[in-house]
Design a protein around this motif. Structure first.
Motif, PDB file in Angstrom:
ATOM      1  N   ILE A  66       0.848  -1.194   0.000  1.00 53.94           N
ATOM      2  CA  ILE A  66       0.000   0.000   0.000  1.00 53.94           C
ATOM      3  C   ILE A  66       0.881   1.240   0.000  1.00 53.94           C
ATOM      4  O   ILE A  66       1.848   1.325   0.767  1.00 53.94           O
ATOM      5  N   ASN A  67       0.499   2.192  -0.849  1.00 53.74           N
ATOM      6  CA  ASN A  67       1.218   3.469  -0.893  1.00 53.74           C
ATOM      7  C   ASN A  67       0.187   4.583  -0.939  1.00 53.74           C
ATOM      8  O   ASN A  67      -0.600   4.674  -1.885  1.00 53.74           O
ATOM      9  N   THR A  68       0.166   5.437   0.073  1.00 51.00           N
ATOM     10  CA  THR A  68      -0.759   6.574   0.049  1.00 51.00           C
ATOM     11  C   THR A  68       0.055   7.861   0.026  1.00 51.00           C
ATOM     12  O   THR A  68       1.027   8.008   0.759  1.00 51.00           O
ATOM     13  N   PHE A 108       3.265   2.324   2.969  1.00 52.21           N
ATOM     14  CA  PHE A 108       4.003   3.591   2.929  1.00 52.21           C
ATOM     15  C   PHE A 108       2.996   4.736   2.931  1.00 52.21           C
ATOM     16  O   PHE A 108       2.065   4.752   2.132  1.00 52.21           O
ATOM     17  N   THR A 109       3.199   5.706   3.815  1.00 56.16           N
ATOM     18  CA  THR A 109       2.422   6.947   3.769  1.00 56.16           C
ATOM     19  C   THR A 109       3.406   8.106   3.834  1.00 56.16           C
ATOM     20  O   THR A 109       4.541   7.945   4.307  1.00 56.16           O
ATOM     21  N   GLU A 114      -1.118   7.779   9.097  1.00 52.36           N
ATOM     22  CA  GLU A 114      -0.598   6.617   9.812  1.00 52.36           C
ATOM     23  C   GLU A 114      -0.513   5.416   8.887  1.00 52.36           C
ATOM     24  O   GLU A 114      -1.203   5.359   7.861  1.00 52.36           O
ATOM     25  N   GLY A 115       0.300   4.473   9.246  1.00 49.15           N
ATOM     26  CA  GLY A 115       0.447   3.286   8.411  1.00 49.15           C
ATOM     27  C   GLY A 115      -0.721   2.338   8.586  1.00 49.15           C
ATOM     28  O   GLY A 115      -1.525   2.135   7.679  1.00 49.15           O
ATOM     29  N   THR A 146       6.060  -1.003   7.731  1.00 51.51           N
ATOM     30  CA  THR A 146       5.427   0.261   7.368  1.00 51.51           C
ATOM     31  C   THR A 146       6.403   1.398   7.569  1.00 51.51           C
ATOM     32  O   THR A 146       7.176   1.423   8.532  1.00 51.51           O
ATOM     33  N   LYS A 147       6.370   2.315   6.626  1.00 52.59           N
ATOM     34  CA  LYS A 147       7.045   3.593   6.806  1.00 52.59           C
ATOM     35  C   LYS A 147       5.973   4.654   6.632  1.00 52.59           C
ATOM     36  O   LYS A 147       5.471   4.886   5.533  1.00 52.59           O
TER      37      LYS A 147
END
Lengths: 136, 635
Positions: B375-377, B427-428, B434-435, B451-452
């Protein structure tokens, strides 16, 4: 048992073998008892002003519908009502529409393969039947 | 024996008679009768009766004897052609369908007498091309529709409109390409089904919904084998009720003005067992890319979302908005469920770039039992204030009511978050993002979680438990792992790299007398400070040292003879922009109170089962080395 197996074998072959088999004739019956047998293969029928126009590769026939009683398919000419069975399986004499003898044949199938495409009359006693041969 | 022979003979005659056919046509409708020796009566010089069906030859003026029938038993074939759309109807269903053709528009009314005891299910074959046409089918018994190379556009309504509340099987036959598009009208979709729609076949189906949804069913939709592409839609790409289930095939959805796939309950009350509002994927490939609708979701379900296999790629670029009915902000998500989200297998690649956009959001419990999730936001924080929306709010939002803001998050679960297995990477990169966040409890029992996040890596409202798995959490400006209640670490390998200042690697709600409890596992925590770690039954000793941590290095702890634990610092960690903000006020808040203030240094806490309270150990941090005495708690 042998007869059963023979029937069974023929039956199992039907999906491929019989797919090509088809009724050879479309028979038109009229209210006066006369009939017209037309080769069914690739036959096209068009209604036009109280007539059926029958066409195939070499057939072009007009049938009035005023006295037409029914139609049906038939495997062989054995389905022609009013003709003695021997006329169908035995020797037949065919005439042109003008009354000229077209030939004597051992059976109707031989006549169909021997004569040019066209309309002929089979006479048997008081009955006469028109037959149309088409050769694709 | 005679009976047996007769039976075979009957079969033979049936097969033979099905090949040769008498077609009767009015130039638009053509009925196909297997040639038989049965009488076909003619009356009045023009009324022909075949198999009980009458034809006025003055209208049905054309008949042909065909060597083979173009339709078989129970089939109706529609051939679309500009200016001359025609229908072929097999005699077996001639008495049960009323076909009306008006230009390219075909309306079929299936008799209410159709049932298993009469003609049985009817199959409608659609083929050809028509730019001003449609197919409408009504009836009350299940039916099949086969697309065998159809390009059909209705400039004023649905392309295919099935007003039949039963099971409708719609298949695109193998190797055929089929295209549907609608135009302005009152229809719900370019392809609409009043009943449940089973989409199948090994062909391709492309649909464009200019008016509303591209594909819609009043009841469930299933997908098997079919290759579906939604080019665009004015509402949802696929909209259905009861449930959506896909087991194989491919589904590509682009350019929808609303959700990619939306599944709703059919009835708000008195639901049937199958009215679950759920989305289920057990195989196949889904690729959704949406950017137009405010707060649109890639997949949206009133019920649960369950993915056990298959590949899912979803990209959303939809900004959030203000929901004037609910008086709260709402944001986009790649996957959104009012129920639970359960991932048992498969692969998910999710990216959200709109304001407040999330990877996965559910009102229920998020559970991972397998599979891989990436996941990438990147969307900004959404804030609604004084009647206007700010899509990239960068100040502190702590004093903004929760209904008036929405942050990008990797995974957000309102009723709990449980990771038993699987590989998750999140990743956010924006304010407050938040992750993984649970508004209830948060549990990790296995798997691999990385998570980063810009804000907290993990965040829970209630207790958090880590009992297994490989867990890595990095926060740029927040806590790496933040529980707003207690935090229990009983196992697993945990690397928690928080920010500086007041932000921590592990953080429990000590202000509420909630603490971190470590009774197992290998744990590395780094942050501006350490949260209180309290002693409990079976507490595991720990050491703390000051220092900096750098990416692509390792931190280890050893006694005189053995290395007891080694923690690899991931390359994604960035001590200059991430874990350690330089000086007060440089954080997103812009105010002096925002955490930060570190100079790159912080406190490192290590715990592992081999540590003994009171004993000395050596901590190696990259090339630096320091000595520390283990203790059982931190106040």
């Amino acid at each position: 048992m042998k007869k059963f197996l023979t029937v069974l074998a023929v039956t199992l072959l039907l999906p491929s073998g019989m797919a090509a088999a088809a009724y050879q004739w479309l028979i038109f019956s009229f209210s006066d008892g006369s009939q017209l047998s037309v080769a069914a293969e690739n036959l096209e029928i068009h209604y036009n002003q109280e007539n059926l126009i029958l066409t195939s590769n070499q057939v072009n026939e007009t049938v009035p519908t005023a006295t037409l009683a029914s139609m049906r398919f038939s495997d062989t000419c054995s389905g022609i009502d009013g003709l003695p069975a021997e006329s169908l399986s035995g020797p037949v004499t065919l005439y042109t529409l003008g009354g000229v003898e077209a030939g004597k044949f051992r059976n109707l199938d031989e006549a169909r393969t021997s004569l040019p495409a066209g309309t002929y009359v089979i006479k048997s006693g008081a009955k006469s039947v028109k037959v149309i041969f088409s050769h694709s | 024996m005679r009976t047996t022979i007769s039976l075979f003979a009957a079969v033979a005659l049936t097969v033979a008679s099905q090949a040769q056919t008498l077609s009767v046509s009015d130039n638009t409708l053509t009925y196909c009768f297997p040639a038989t020796s049965d009488e076909m009566p003619v009356s009045e010089g023009r009324i022909l009766t075949i198999g009980g069906k009458t034809f006025d030859m003055s209208r049905f003026a054309s008949m042909m004897v065909l060597a083979e029938s173009p339709v078989v038993e129970n089939q109706v074939m529609i051939n679309y052609s500009p200016g001359h759309t025609t229908a072929l109807i097999h005699s077996s269903v001639a008495d049960y369908v009323d076909v009306v053709i008006d230009g390219g528009h075909v309306t079929v009314t299936q008799s209410s007498e159709v049932s298993e005891s009469t003609c049985g299910e009817i199959t409608y074959i659609l083929r050809g091309e028509e730019s001003d046409g449609s197919f409408t089918l009504s009836g009350s018994y299940k039916a099949s529709i086969e697309l065998t190379g159809l390009t059909l556009t209705n400039p004023a309504g649905a392309a295919i409109d099935i007003q039949n509340g039963k099971r409708i099987s719609l298949s695109a036959k193998s190797s055929t390409v089929n295209t549907l598009a609608d135009g302005p009208g009152s229809q719900k979709a370019a392809l609409y089904c009043k009943g449940h729609l089973e989409l199948k076949g090994k062909g391709a189906l492309t649909v464009t919904g200019h008016q509303a949804h591209a594909i819609s069913a009043k009841e469930y939709i299933t997908v098997k084998n079919l290759s579906i592409e939604i080019l665009s839609s004015a509402k949802d790409g696929i909209n259905c009720n009861q449930y959506f289930a896909m087991e194989s095939g491919t589904l590509k959805i682009n350019d929808t003005a609303d959700d990619g796939i939306q599944v709703s309950y059919k009835d708000d009350t008195d639901r049937e067992p199958e009215d679950t509002g759920s989305f289920t994927l057990t195989g196949g490939t889904i690729n959704i890319g949406i950017a137009r609708g405010a707060a649109s979701k890639g997949i949206k379900a009133d019920g649960d979302v369950v993915i056990s296999a298959g590949d899912v790629t979803i990209s959303t670029a939809c900004d959030g908005t203000w929901d004037s009915a609910k008086l709260k902000t709402k944001a986009s998500a790649c996957i959104g469920a009012d129920g639970n989200v359960t991932i048992d297998g498969g692969t998910l690649a999710l990216s959200a770039s709109g304001s407040g956009g999330k990877g996965i959001s559910c009102d229920g419990v998020f559970t991972s039992n397998g599979g891989e999730i990436l996941i990438n936001t990147t969307g900004g924080m959404l804030v609604y204030s004084n009647g206007s929306l700010n899509h990239n709010y960068t100040s502190s939002a702590d004093r903004i009511a929760s209904d008036n803001k929405s942050s990008a998050k990797g995974i957000k679960a309102d009723s709990g978050l449980v990771i038993n297995d699987g590989k998750i990477r999140v990743f956010t990169s924006t304010n407050n993002a938040e992750g993984l966040e649970s508004k209830s409890t948060f549990e990790i029992h296995g798997g691999e979680v990385f998570t980063k996040a810009y804000d907290d890596g993990f965040n829970s409202t209630s207790d958090m438990t880590i009992s297994g798995g490989k867990v890595t959490a990095i926060s740029v400006v927040g806590d790496a792992i933040d529980s707003n209640a207690n935090m229990y670490i009983t196992g697993g390998e945990v690397v928690a790299l928080g920010s500086g200042g007041m932000e921590q690697g592990l953080d429990a709600a000590d202000e509420s007398r909630c603490y971190v409890y470590i009774t197992g596992g290998k744990v590395l925590s780094f942050g501006g400070r350490n949260a209180p770690v309290r002693q409990t039954t079976g507490s595991q000793a720990l050491v703390t040292v000051a220092g900096k941590i750098a990416a692509d290095t390792s931190v280890s702890i050893s006694n005189d003879s053995d290395t007891l634990a080694v923690f690899d610092i991931p390359e994604e960690y960035n001590s200059s922009t991430g874990g350690m903000l330089k000086g007060p006020g440089n954080g997103p808040g812009g105010g002096g109170w925002w955490p930060g203030g570190g100079s790159g240094s912080g406190t490192i806490m290590i715990s592992c089962p081999e540590l003994v309270s009171g004993s000395k150990y050596t901590v190696k941090n990259g090339t630096a080395s320091s000595s520390a005495t283990a203790t059982i708690s931190i106040n």
